[in-house]
Scaffold this motif. Structure first.
Motif, PDB file in Angstrom:
ATOM      1  N   ARG A  86      40.936  43.600  43.134  1.00 42.37           N
ATOM      2  CA  ARG A  86      41.588  44.756  43.146  1.00 42.37           C
ATOM      3  C   ARG A  86      41.848  45.131  41.911  1.00 42.37           C
ATOM      4  O   ARG A  86      41.857  46.300  41.502  1.00 42.37           O
ATOM      5  CB  ARG A  86      42.838  44.653  44.004  1.00 42.37           C
ATOM      6  N   ARG A  87      42.323  44.282  40.962  1.00 44.85           N
ATOM      7  CA  ARG A  87      42.629  44.452  39.547  1.00 44.85           C
ATOM      8  C   ARG A  87      41.281  45.122  38.804  1.00 44.85           C
ATOM      9  O   ARG A  87      41.248  46.029  38.213  1.00 44.85           O
ATOM     10  CB  ARG A  87      43.404  43.342  38.915  1.00 44.85           C
ATOM     11  N   ASP A  88      40.316  44.398  38.915  1.00 48.43           N
ATOM     12  CA  ASP A  88      38.865  44.618  38.155  1.00 48.43           C
ATOM     13  C   ASP A  88      38.688  45.997  38.755  1.00 48.43           C
ATOM     14  O   ASP A  88      38.038  46.914  37.867  1.00 48.43           O
ATOM     15  CB  ASP A  88      37.778  43.731  38.803  1.00 48.43           C
ATOM     16  N   LEU A  89      38.581  46.393  39.961  1.00 50.79           N
ATOM     17  CA  LEU A  89      38.295  47.656  40.582  1.00 50.79           C
ATOM     18  C   LEU A  89      39.172  48.816  40.044  1.00 50.79           C
ATOM     19  O   LEU A  89      38.792  49.723  39.667  1.00 50.79           O
ATOM     20  CB  LEU A  89      38.562  47.935  42.146  1.00 50.79           C
ATOM     21  N   GLU A  90      40.494  48.603  39.964  1.00 46.12           N
ATOM     22  CA  GLU A  90      41.515  49.528  39.403  1.00 46.12           C
ATOM     23  C   GLU A  90      41.206  49.719  37.768  1.00 46.12           C
ATOM     24  O   GLU A  90      41.366  50.923  37.391  1.00 46.12           O
ATOM     25  CB  GLU A  90      42.944  49.137  39.330  1.00 46.12           C
ATOM     26  N   GLN A  91      40.643  48.636  37.073  1.00 44.84           N
ATOM     27  CA  GLN A  91      40.296  48.884  35.772  1.00 44.84           C
ATOM     28  C   GLN A  91      38.775  49.437  35.518  1.00 44.84           C
ATOM     29  O   GLN A  91      38.510  49.363  34.429  1.00 44.84           O
ATOM     30  CB  GLN A  91      40.378  47.389  35.058  1.00 44.84           C
ATOM     31  N   GLY A  92      38.484  49.814  36.652  1.00 42.21           N
ATOM     32  CA  GLY A  92      36.860  50.387  36.678  1.00 42.21           C
ATOM     33  C   GLY A  92      35.586  49.632  36.493  1.00 42.21           C
ATOM     34  O   GLY A  92      34.721  50.143  36.275  1.00 42.21           O
ATOM     35  N   ARG A  93      36.087  48.467  36.631  1.00 40.18           N
ATOM     36  CA  ARG A  93      34.814  47.548  36.590  1.00 40.18           C
ATOM     37  C   ARG A  93      34.365  47.505  38.133  1.00 40.18           C
ATOM     38  O   ARG A  93      34.917  47.552  39.155  1.00 40.18           O
ATOM     39  CB  ARG A  93      35.128  45.888  36.237  1.00 40.18           C
ATOM     40  N   HIS A  94      32.908  47.427  38.173  1.00 43.05           N
ATOM     41  CA  HIS A  94      32.221  47.120  39.608  1.00 43.05           C
ATOM     42  C   HIS A  94      32.218  45.775  39.852  1.00 43.05           C
ATOM     43  O   HIS A  94      31.865  44.997  38.893  1.00 43.05           O
ATOM     44  CB  HIS A  94      30.512  47.814  39.316  1.00 43.05           C
ATOM     45  N   VAL A  95      32.532  45.209  40.882  1.00 41.21           N
ATOM     46  CA  VAL A  95      32.744  43.867  41.304  1.00 41.21           C
ATOM     47  C   VAL A  95      31.540  43.604  42.294  1.00 41.21           C
ATOM     48  O   VAL A  95      31.278  44.391  43.445  1.00 41.21           O
ATOM     49  CB  VAL A  95      34.105  43.610  42.021  1.00 41.21           C
ATOM     50  N   ILE A  96      30.746  42.679  41.861  1.00 39.12           N
ATOM     51  CA  ILE A  96      29.461  42.181  42.770  1.00 39.12           C
ATOM     52  C   ILE A  96      29.947  41.064  43.249  1.00 39.12           C
ATOM     53  O   ILE A  96      30.223  40.021  42.857  1.00 39.12           O
ATOM     54  CB  ILE A  96      28.305  42.056  41.828  1.00 39.12           C
ATOM     55  N   VAL A  97      29.694  40.955  44.821  1.00 40.48           N
ATOM     56  CA  VAL A  97      30.069  39.773  45.765  1.00 40.48           C
ATOM     57  C   VAL A  97      28.680  39.641  46.668  1.00 40.48           C
ATOM     58  O   VAL A  97      28.343  40.692  47.114  1.00 40.48           O
ATOM     59  CB  VAL A  97      31.385  39.905  46.351  1.00 40.48           C
ATOM     60  N   ASN A  98      28.645  38.585  47.183  1.00 40.61           N
ATOM     61  CA  ASN A  98      27.807  38.118  48.145  1.00 40.61           C
ATOM     62  C   ASN A  98      28.644  38.219  49.591  1.00 40.61           C
ATOM     63  O   ASN A  98      29.524  37.196  49.469  1.00 40.61           O
ATOM     64  CB  ASN A  98      27.214  36.525  48.020  1.00 40.61           C
ATOM     65  N   LEU A  99      28.436  38.878  50.374  1.00 39.01           N
ATOM     66  CA  LEU A  99      29.505  39.052  51.369  1.00 39.01           C
ATOM     67  C   LEU A  99      28.361  38.921  52.815  1.00 39.01           C
ATOM     68  O   LEU A  99      27.255  39.063  52.850  1.00 39.01           O
ATOM     69  CB  LEU A  99      29.907  40.521  51.777  1.00 39.01           C
TER      70      LEU A  99
END
Length: 189
Positions: A86-99
């Motif tokens: 959530r912190r990465d997202l709030e800082q504007g970073r795009h988060v890449i995950v295998n879901l």
């Protein structure tokens, strides 16, 4: 302008190469714009994927403490993405995950901005990769392949990537789709 990153959900059937694809992207995409959290799984890490181990009976406790952004079960295992995402997202970073293919809809219900990348491959390629991975026996492999075909039809993807050949081709296609996101700011809702 308020910055908000996208949660980029890489989904697809077992054996399609999601972990390999994500690992390659991690070496190519700029870390100032893209984050790659380690999934938490109730199976010790192996050479097929980078993950952090947490015993299945510990998942309810961790969930109760708020350690997870989201968690789910698949193939008899527990999986989670850490809350730190959530912190990465709030800082504007795009988060890449295998879901798992069912998880993006749950994330959207939580109000998170999700971009779904659906990775696919021919059935014969999937079977070959599952055999090489060596985690499942023949009956389990067939069950996983059939389940994957049904789930693939239900995926609402923003980007589709075919991974029938070299991983380099799939990586190039996904890089072309993702690089325009580097440095892009979005208004949060």
């Amino acid at each position: 302008m308020i910055r908000s990153g996208l949660l980029i959900a890489v989904v697809g059937p077992s054996g399609v190469g999601k972990d390999t694809l994500v690992a390659r992207l991690k070496t190519l995409l700029p870390p100032a714009h893209f984050a790659f959290p380690t999934r938490i799984i109730s199976r010790p890490a192996d050479g097929n994927e980078a993950s952090a181990y947490l015993a299945a009976d510990e998942f309810p406790l961790a969930r109760g403490r708020g350690d997870f952004l989201i968690d789910w079960e698949a193939h008899g295992l527990c999986y989670a993405i850490p809350a730190s995402v959530r912190r990465d997202l709030e800082q504007g970073r795009h988060v890449i995950v295998n879901l798992s293919r069912s998880v993006p809809q749950l994330l959207r219900l939580k109000g998170l901005p999700v971009l779904v990348v659906h990775v696919t491959a021919r059935a014969d390629m999937l079977e070959q990769r599952l055999r090489a991975r060596g985690r499942e026996f023949d009956a389990d492999q067939q069950s996983r392949l059939l389940r994957g075909e049904a789930l693939d039809r239900e995926v609402e993807a923003d980007i589709r990537i075919e991974n029938n050949g070299s991983i380099d081709s799939a990586v190039s296609a996904l890089m072309e789709a993702l690089m325009p996101l580097a440095g892009r700011e979005r208004r949060s809702a």
